[in-house]
Design a protein around this motif. Structure first.
Motif: not given
Length: 186
Positions: A56, A58, A60-62, A80-81, A83-84, A87
């Motif tokens: 992963i 920063e 990455s679209d999980l 993880l951010t 936002r992640q 997600q």
């Protein structure tokens, strides 16, 4: 269900993550192993067990990574951010993917990592791992201290990856607070 398993270094997070993936697969489920930027695409345990994993970043679209999976096991979840993490929660809620995250709760300053903080806020379940980790004095080890030049670091970047000249050591809260890294040293 979105679950977060947190503990200090040496608490067995990666070992448990690999066991969880094994158990899902043994039940006939297909899923994805994810890991943070410090692992070079491998989920590995200090016990010597390792598997390939999606690394992963920063950006990455999980949601895209996990579509079509029935489970995801995430190691180094502190990276993880927020936002992640959102997600991951969306994939759990919309697609019924079981997501188990494993990571550090706090950094070397004892502050929450942003990813860990968001997991605490959104996870259906938060578990502190109970594997015993000890400070050099024998007390429970709670804080992952960054040691630079033989001293406990109090400032600097929250995340440092690679050979940086620092080491990390689990200390009890008292020895971390006083900056004592070993017997007879302050």
């Amino acid at each position: 269900m979105l679950r977060f398993f947190a503990g200090p270094m040496g608490a067995g997070k990666s070992t448990l993550a690999l066991q969880m993936a094994y158990n899902y697969r043994s039940a006939g489920r297909e899923g994805v192993l994810l890991t943070g930027p410090s692992r070079d695409g491998r989920m590995s345990s200090r016990l010597g067990v390792a598997e390939d994993a999606v690394q992963i970043t920063e950006s990455s679209d999980l949601v895209g990574v996990l579509m079509g999976s029935s489970f995801a096991v995430v190691d180094e979840a502190q990276f993880l951010t927020p936002r992640q993490v959102e997600q991951l929660a969306a994939v759990v809620d919309r697609a019924g993917v079981a997501v188990d995250c494993f990571g550090l709760l706090t950094d070397f300053r004892s502050h929450l990592f942003p990813g860990s903080g968001r997991l605490v806020e959104l996870a259906d379940e938060v578990n502190r791992l109970q594997a015993d980790v000890f400070c050099w004095c024998g007390a429970p080890g709670l804080i992952n201290a960054r040691i630079e030049g033989g001293r406990v670091a109090r400032s600097g970047a929250q995340v440092q990856v690679g050979d940086i000249g620092s080491t990390y050591r689990v200390l009890c809260r008292q020895h971390w607070a006083y900056g004592i890294t070993e017997k007879g040293r302050s």
